[in-house]
Motif scaffolding. Sequence first.
Motif, short mmCIF file in Angstrom:
data_model
loop_
_atom_site.label_atom_id
_atom_site.label_comp_id
_atom_site.label_asym_id
_atom_site.label_seq_id
_atom_site.Cartn_x
_atom_site.Cartn_y
_atom_site.Cartn_z
N ASN A 236 0.85 -1.19 0.00
CA ASN A 236 0.00 0.00 0.00
C ASN A 236 0.88 1.24 0.00
O ASN A 236 1.70 1.43 0.89
CB ASN A 236 -0.90 0.03 1.23
N VAL A 237 0.70 2.08 -0.99
CA VAL A 237 1.40 3.37 -1.03
C VAL A 237 0.50 4.36 -0.30
O VAL A 237 -0.42 4.93 -0.87
CB VAL A 237 1.64 3.81 -2.50
N ASP A 238 0.77 4.54 0.98
CA ASP A 238 -0.11 5.37 1.81
C ASP A 238 -0.23 6.79 1.27
O ASP A 238 -1.32 7.32 1.10
CB ASP A 238 0.42 5.44 3.25
N LEU A 239 0.91 7.42 1.04
CA LEU A 239 0.94 8.81 0.61
C LEU A 239 2.12 9.03 -0.32
O LEU A 239 3.25 8.71 0.03
CB LEU A 239 1.06 9.74 1.82
N LEU A 240 1.84 9.56 -1.50
CA LEU A 240 2.89 9.85 -2.47
C LEU A 240 2.78 11.33 -2.83
O LEU A 240 1.78 11.77 -3.41
CB LEU A 240 2.73 8.98 -3.72
N VAL A 241 3.81 12.10 -2.46
CA VAL A 241 3.85 13.54 -2.74
C VAL A 241 4.72 13.75 -3.97
O VAL A 241 5.87 13.28 -4.02
CB VAL A 241 4.42 14.33 -1.55
N LEU A 242 4.17 14.43 -4.96
CA LEU A 242 4.90 14.70 -6.21
C LEU A 242 5.03 16.20 -6.40
O LEU A 242 4.03 16.92 -6.34
CB LEU A 242 4.13 14.13 -7.41
N ARG A 243 6.24 16.64 -6.64
CA ARG A 243 6.46 18.05 -6.97
C ARG A 243 7.44 18.13 -8.14
O ARG A 243 8.29 17.25 -8.30
CB ARG A 243 7.08 18.82 -5.80
N PRO A 244 7.39 19.20 -8.91
CA PRO A 244 8.45 19.42 -9.89
C PRO A 244 9.74 19.80 -9.17
O PRO A 244 9.69 20.31 -8.04
CB PRO A 244 7.93 20.59 -10.73
N LEU A 245 10.86 19.58 -9.80
CA LEU A 245 12.14 19.91 -9.19
C LEU A 245 12.20 21.38 -8.78
O LEU A 245 12.80 21.73 -7.76
CB LEU A 245 13.27 19.59 -10.19
N ALA A 246 11.54 22.23 -9.56
CA ALA A 246 11.58 23.67 -9.28
C ALA A 246 10.82 24.06 -8.02
O ALA A 246 10.98 25.18 -7.53
CB ALA A 246 11.01 24.44 -10.48
N GLN A 247 9.98 23.17 -7.51
CA GLN A 247 9.16 23.49 -6.33
C GLN A 247 9.71 22.75 -5.12
O GLN A 247 9.35 21.61 -4.85
CB GLN A 247 7.70 23.12 -6.59
N ALA A 248 10.56 23.41 -4.38
CA ALA A 248 11.17 22.78 -3.21
C ALA A 248 10.17 22.65 -2.07
O ALA A 248 10.28 21.76 -1.23
CB ALA A 248 12.38 23.58 -2.75
N ALA A 249 9.20 23.53 -2.01
CA ALA A 249 8.17 23.52 -0.98
C ALA A 249 7.00 24.34 -1.50
O ALA A 249 7.10 25.01 -2.53
CB ALA A 249 8.69 24.09 0.34
N GLN A 250 5.90 24.32 -0.76
CA GLN A 250 4.72 25.05 -1.20
C GLN A 250 5.03 26.53 -1.43
O GLN A 250 4.51 27.17 -2.33
CB GLN A 250 3.61 24.90 -0.14
N HIS A 251 5.92 27.08 -0.59
CA HIS A 251 6.23 28.50 -0.62
C HIS A 251 7.54 28.83 -1.34
O HIS A 251 7.93 29.99 -1.38
CB HIS A 251 6.29 29.04 0.81
N LYS A 252 8.21 27.81 -1.86
CA LYS A 252 9.53 28.06 -2.48
C LYS A 252 9.58 27.43 -3.85
O LYS A 252 9.69 26.19 -3.99
CB LYS A 252 10.66 27.51 -1.61
N VAL A 253 9.47 28.27 -4.88
CA VAL A 253 9.48 27.84 -6.27
C VAL A 253 10.56 28.61 -7.01
O VAL A 253 10.60 29.83 -6.96
CB VAL A 253 8.11 28.07 -6.94
N HIS A 254 11.43 27.87 -7.69
CA HIS A 254 12.47 28.53 -8.48
C HIS A 254 11.87 29.00 -9.81
O HIS A 254 11.30 28.21 -10.56
CB HIS A 254 13.65 27.59 -8.76
N ARG A 255 12.02 30.30 -10.07
CA ARG A 255 11.56 30.88 -11.33
C ARG A 255 12.72 31.59 -12.01
O ARG A 255 13.40 32.40 -11.39
CB ARG A 255 10.41 31.87 -11.08
N SER A 256 12.94 31.27 -13.27
CA SER A 256 14.01 31.91 -14.03
C SER A 256 13.56 33.27 -14.54
O SER A 256 12.37 33.52 -14.71
CB SER A 256 14.43 31.02 -15.20
#
Length: 257
Positions: A236-256
């Motif tokens: 059972n995969v209880d919880l799988l969190v997927l983010r793009p590499l650019a999104q280190a956290a909800q509040h931290k996104v790398h933008r060029s």
Amino acid sequence: MTSEHSAHPPLAVVTGASSGIGAASARGLAAAGYHVVLTARRADRIEAVAAEIRAAGQSAAAYPLDVTDRAAVNAFAATLPRCDVLVANAGGALGADPVATGDPADWLAMYQVNVMGTLHTTQALLPALVASGAGTVVVMSSTAAHTAYEGGGGYVAAKHGTHAIAATLRLELSGEPVRVVELAPGMVKTDEFAVNRMRGDAAKAAAVYAGVEKPLTAEDVADAVVWAVTRPAHVNVDLLVLRPLAQAAQHKVHRSG
């Protein structure tokens, strides 16, 4: 797969399958050998995706459904000969207003589709999922189900509700042959999600992803859905969190730029 599955392909229901993650998940599960039943309110869209799947030599059917209508969900469940997988994907966000000025109607609409829609479909299909002997419920939540962010209050509250359903259901089904998987994607760029949230304002929708080199795609999330569903029945995969590499956290996104 069981011997019963060898005679009849396992059946997967995907809600919100008219576009984005739902449509991509339906395609992926069909390619993995499932007979996929696509549901959404837009009959023409789900039939087009189902026809595309069938044209590829795979098995799919379309059933128009509003998951917030419990009587309609019950009627739909009664039409199914079996159910092995439910991907409770129907959901969405409305607006980006602060809590102080958010429209209660938007909050209610988000709660109805994200929380009550998940509840309705899960309750209606759970007997068949148990009877399958190896059922799987995939609840599509969000990183918003775990971390609040400014301008997201109504959506954050709704997705916390979907997380609560998944976590509680997993406890309550202990000992039953049904897995409960929660997928929590971060920044996913699809054709409609941000546009719908911004009430059709394409410029505001585009600004969400401005400077982000590679947000997740619907196919990225669908790949995770198929992977979780096709693990051995005891995994059972209880919880799988997927983010793009650019999104280190909800509040931290790398933008060029």
